[in-house]
Design a protein around this motif. Structure first.
Motif, PDB file in Angstrom:
ATOM      1  N   UNK A 143       0.826  -1.207   0.000  1.00  0.00           N
ATOM      2  CA  UNK A 143       0.000   0.000   0.000  1.00  0.00           C
ATOM      3  C   UNK A 143       0.861   1.258   0.000  1.00  0.00           C
ATOM      4  N   UNK A 144       1.993   1.199   0.682  1.00  0.00           N
ATOM      5  CA  UNK A 144       2.875   2.355   0.708  1.00  0.00           C
ATOM      6  C   UNK A 144       3.351   2.746  -0.679  1.00  0.00           C
ATOM      7  N   UNK A 145       3.740   1.735  -1.464  1.00  0.00           N
ATOM      8  CA  UNK A 145       4.172   1.999  -2.829  1.00  0.00           C
ATOM      9  C   UNK A 145       3.015   2.504  -3.682  1.00  0.00           C
ATOM     10  N   UNK A 146       1.839   1.895  -3.498  1.00  0.00           N
ATOM     11  CA  UNK A 146       0.669   2.300  -4.264  1.00  0.00           C
ATOM     12  C   UNK A 146       0.339   3.773  -4.005  1.00  0.00           C
ATOM     13  N   UNK A 147       0.377   4.152  -2.734  1.00  0.00           N
ATOM     14  CA  UNK A 147       0.084   5.541  -2.374  1.00  0.00           C
ATOM     15  C   UNK A 147       1.177   6.480  -2.870  1.00  0.00           C
ATOM     16  N   UNK A 148       2.414   6.069  -2.663  1.00  0.00           N
ATOM     17  CA  UNK A 148       3.529   6.922  -3.039  1.00  0.00           C
ATOM     18  C   UNK A 148       3.579   7.203  -4.526  1.00  0.00           C
ATOM     19  N   UNK A 149       3.194   6.213  -5.328  1.00  0.00           N
ATOM     20  CA  UNK A 149       3.218   6.392  -6.789  1.00  0.00           C
ATOM     21  C   UNK A 149       1.851   6.801  -7.339  1.00  0.00           C
ATOM     22  N   UNK A 150       0.875   6.976  -6.436  1.00  0.00           N
ATOM     23  CA  UNK A 150      -0.471   7.434  -6.816  1.00  0.00           C
ATOM     24  C   UNK A 150      -1.047   6.578  -7.943  1.00  0.00           C
ATOM     25  N   UNK A 151      -0.903   5.279  -7.802  1.00  0.00           N
ATOM     26  CA  UNK A 151      -1.387   4.351  -8.818  1.00  0.00           C
ATOM     27  C   UNK A 151      -2.827   3.935  -8.528  1.00  0.00           C
ATOM     28  N   UNK A 152      -3.510   3.488  -9.550  1.00  0.00           N
ATOM     29  CA  UNK A 152      -4.891   3.046  -9.413  1.00  0.00           C
ATOM     30  C   UNK A 152      -5.056   1.651 -10.009  1.00  0.00           C
ATOM     31  N   UNK A 153      -5.852   0.819  -9.332  1.00  0.00           N
ATOM     32  CA  UNK A 153      -6.253  -0.484  -9.852  1.00  0.00           C
ATOM     33  C   UNK A 153      -7.761  -0.434 -10.050  1.00  0.00           C
ATOM     34  N   UNK A 154      -8.203  -0.653 -11.269  1.00  0.00           N
ATOM     35  CA  UNK A 154      -9.612  -0.524 -11.631  1.00  0.00           C
ATOM     36  C   UNK A 154     -10.117  -1.869 -12.121  1.00  0.00           C
ATOM     37  N   UNK A 155     -11.184  -2.350 -11.546  1.00  0.00           N
ATOM     38  CA  UNK A 155     -11.827  -3.574 -12.024  1.00  0.00           C
ATOM     39  C   UNK A 155     -12.996  -3.229 -12.921  1.00  0.00           C
ATOM     40  N   UNK A 156     -13.158  -3.971 -14.016  1.00  0.00           N
ATOM     41  CA  UNK A 156     -14.182  -3.583 -14.989  1.00  0.00           C
ATOM     42  C   UNK A 156     -14.716  -4.779 -15.755  1.00  0.00           C
ATOM     43  N   UNK A 157     -16.023  -4.800 -15.944  1.00  0.00           N
ATOM     44  CA  UNK A 157     -16.672  -5.713 -16.890  1.00  0.00           C
ATOM     45  C   UNK A 157     -17.681  -4.900 -17.691  1.00  0.00           C
ATOM     46  N   UNK A 158     -18.090  -5.425 -18.825  1.00  0.00           N
ATOM     47  CA  UNK A 158     -19.052  -4.731 -19.683  1.00  0.00           C
ATOM     48  C   UNK A 158     -20.388  -5.453 -19.747  1.00  0.00           C
ATOM     49  N   UNK A 159     -20.364  -6.760 -19.821  1.00  0.00           N
ATOM     50  CA  UNK A 159     -21.573  -7.521 -20.119  1.00  0.00           C
ATOM     51  C   UNK A 159     -22.707  -7.263 -19.138  1.00  0.00           C
ATOM     52  N   UNK A 160     -22.411  -7.224 -17.846  1.00  0.00           N
ATOM     53  CA  UNK A 160     -23.455  -7.114 -16.841  1.00  0.00           C
ATOM     54  C   UNK A 160     -23.931  -5.708 -16.541  1.00  0.00           C
ATOM     55  N   UNK A 161     -23.408  -4.715 -17.232  1.00  0.00           N
ATOM     56  CA  UNK A 161     -23.822  -3.338 -16.971  1.00  0.00           C
ATOM     57  C   UNK A 161     -25.265  -3.107 -17.438  1.00  0.00           C
ATOM     58  N   UNK A 162     -25.991  -2.227 -16.760  1.00  0.00           N
ATOM     59  CA  UNK A 162     -27.353  -1.906 -17.208  1.00  0.00           C
ATOM     60  C   UNK A 162     -27.345  -1.319 -18.612  1.00  0.00           C
ATOM     61  N   UNK A 163     -28.456  -1.479 -19.322  1.00  0.00           N
ATOM     62  CA  UNK A 163     -28.526  -1.001 -20.712  1.00  0.00           C
ATOM     63  C   UNK A 163     -28.318   0.506 -20.787  1.00  0.00           C
ATOM     64  N   UNK A 164     -28.712   1.224 -19.740  1.00  0.00           N
ATOM     65  CA  UNK A 164     -28.522   2.674 -19.757  1.00  0.00           C
ATOM     66  C   UNK A 164     -27.039   3.033 -19.769  1.00  0.00           C
ATOM     67  N   UNK A 165     -26.237   2.295 -19.007  1.00  0.00           N
ATOM     68  CA  UNK A 165     -24.793   2.530 -19.009  1.00  0.00           C
ATOM     69  C   UNK A 165     -24.178   2.155 -20.349  1.00  0.00           C
ATOM     70  N   UNK A 166     -24.644   1.062 -20.919  1.00  0.00           N
ATOM     71  CA  UNK A 166     -24.119   0.648 -22.221  1.00  0.00           C
ATOM     72  C   UNK A 166     -24.436   1.688 -23.292  1.00  0.00           C
ATOM     73  N   UNK A 167     -25.615   2.280 -23.216  1.00  0.00           N
ATOM     74  CA  UNK A 167     -25.974   3.312 -24.192  1.00  0.00           C
ATOM     75  C   UNK A 167     -25.036   4.510 -24.089  1.00  0.00           C
ATOM     76  N   UNK A 168     -24.651   4.874 -22.877  1.00  0.00           N
ATOM     77  CA  UNK A 168     -23.717   5.988 -22.676  1.00  0.00           C
ATOM     78  C   UNK A 168     -22.351   5.624 -23.261  1.00  0.00           C
ATOM     79  N   UNK A 169     -21.924   4.376 -23.068  1.00  0.00           N
ATOM     80  CA  UNK A 169     -20.635   3.921 -23.607  1.00  0.00           C
ATOM     81  C   UNK A 169     -20.654   3.961 -25.131  1.00  0.00           C
ATOM     82  N   UNK A 170     -21.737   3.466 -25.734  1.00  0.00           N
ATOM     83  CA  UNK A 170     -21.854   3.485 -27.193  1.00  0.00           C
ATOM     84  C   UNK A 170     -21.814   4.913 -27.714  1.00  0.00           C
ATOM     85  N   UNK A 171     -22.566   5.797 -27.067  1.00  0.00           N
ATOM     86  CA  UNK A 171     -22.596   7.196 -27.506  1.00  0.00           C
ATOM     87  C   UNK A 171     -21.214   7.833 -27.379  1.00  0.00           C
ATOM     88  N   UNK A 172     -20.509   7.525 -26.305  1.00  0.00           N
ATOM     89  CA  UNK A 172     -19.167   8.072 -26.120  1.00  0.00           C
ATOM     90  C   UNK A 172     -18.188   7.562 -27.168  1.00  0.00           C
TER      91      UNK A 172
END
Length: 320
Positions: free
Chosen positions: A244-273
């Motif tokens: 955690x010290x290294x993570x904080x010191x280097x201001x790094x981010x770990x992001x978890x992501x999936x697409x399939x299970x997102x609500x259709x409203x979120x998918x529409x925003x992704x498509x538009x973007x």
């Protein structure tokens, strides 16, 4: 209609053509006569019983398709019968017809065949979401893509190059590294013979479908302020201990992501973007999937065997 059905989870032999009811038409949707669909790693996991479809989604495999619009729900604008459409689906693509949410659908430009369009939505929207929306990629940054020869890998390489990123990929053979470089990667690293941490040190964004086995090494390669987006766990699940010290010191981010299970409203925003950012490139033919092989729908089992073996880019099923 005809579709690929699965009577019980198992190996490729459980896939066979069957007669099923056409999907019910729902509000906010378009009905598409499918001409092509494409395989994704999630299809293999679902066939084996490890990745059930989201609640309410079709149990039929297939998370993307392209074809001709044959019905438009009342109140849906921008679509008419006869339009060429490609769609992101929670399931149902391995069939003669699908009902797709209009917000998850895109017009197929003239420069794309149905086979190309059917291989686009899942991998290009996944790449766009994770690299540009979640990781907030900026021109000039270094993007490291694990599995550069995969469908997502080749799609992310295309978008990265168009956005002015330095694209570095990993691949499992010298031949794949050459093909990744020919596709546009600035650097291709053979992870079986080279250490990607040393070769890609200073990466600003890492797109990782391996998961726990790679996360600690990703953080070692990552620049200060860098972002790791984990989109899968092909290397196995499990836990990792993070400094955690290294993570904080280097201001790094770990992001978890999936697409399939997102609500259709979120998918529409992704498509538009995606269309707002890359629509001109799409219509000009600068965005196309890499297609490894084509199979007729009836040979879905053989297509799955090919997916489990060595391939480069996408494997497509021709439906009609």
């Amino acid at each position: 209609m005809k579709a690929i059905v699965i009577d019980h989870p198992g190996d490729e032999s459980v896939l066979h053509v069957g007669d099923v009811d056409a999907p019910p038409f729902v509000e906010g949707s378009i009905r598409i006569r499918v001409h092509a669909t494409a395989l994704n790693r999630a299809d293999l996991l679902q066939r084996e019983g490890h990745y059930p479809p989201p609640p309410g989604a079709s149990p039929i495999l297939g998370m993307e398709c392209a074809g001709e619009v044959i019905e438009v729900a009342k109140g849906v604008s921008g679509w008419k019968r006869g339009d060429r459409a490609m769609a992101l689906l929670p399931g149902g693509g391995y069939a003669e017809e699908v009902v797709a949410d209009a917000g998850s659908s895109m017009h197929v430009p003239d420069v794309l065949t149905f086979e190309e369009a059917g291989a686009m939505p899942e991998v290009f929207l996944t790449s766009y979401l994770n690299v540009f929306e979640l990781a907030r990629a900026k021109r000039g940054e270094m993007l490291l893509i694990h599995g550069g020869g995969s469908g997502v890998g080749t799609a992310a390489t295309t978008l990265g190059r168009l956005a002015g990123l330095r694209v570095v990929v990993t691949a499992g053979s010298a031949e794949k590294c050459i093909r990744c470089a020919q596709h546009g990667a600035d650097l291709a690293i053979n992870y079986k013979t080279e250490d990607f941490v040393e070769r890609a040190r200073g990466a600003d964004i890492i797109l990782d479908h391996i998961g726990a086995r790679y996360v600690l090494r990703d953080l070692q390669a990552l620049n200060t302020g860098g972002r790791v987006v984990v989109i899968g766990s092909m290397g196995g699940g499990g836990k990792v201990e993070i400094d955690i010290g290294s993570l904080l010191g280097k201001r790094q981010q770990i992001i978890g992501s999936t697409l399939r299970g997102r609500p259709k409203e979120e998918k529409a925003v992704i498509v538009a973007g995606f269309l707002a950012r890359f629509g001109d490139d799409l219509r000009a033919g600068r965005i196309k999937p890499v297609i490894d092989r084509l199979f007729p729908l009836e040979q879905a089992a053989e297509a799955h065997r090919a997916m489990a073996r060595d391939h480069f880019g996408k494997i497509v099923l021709k439906v009609s």
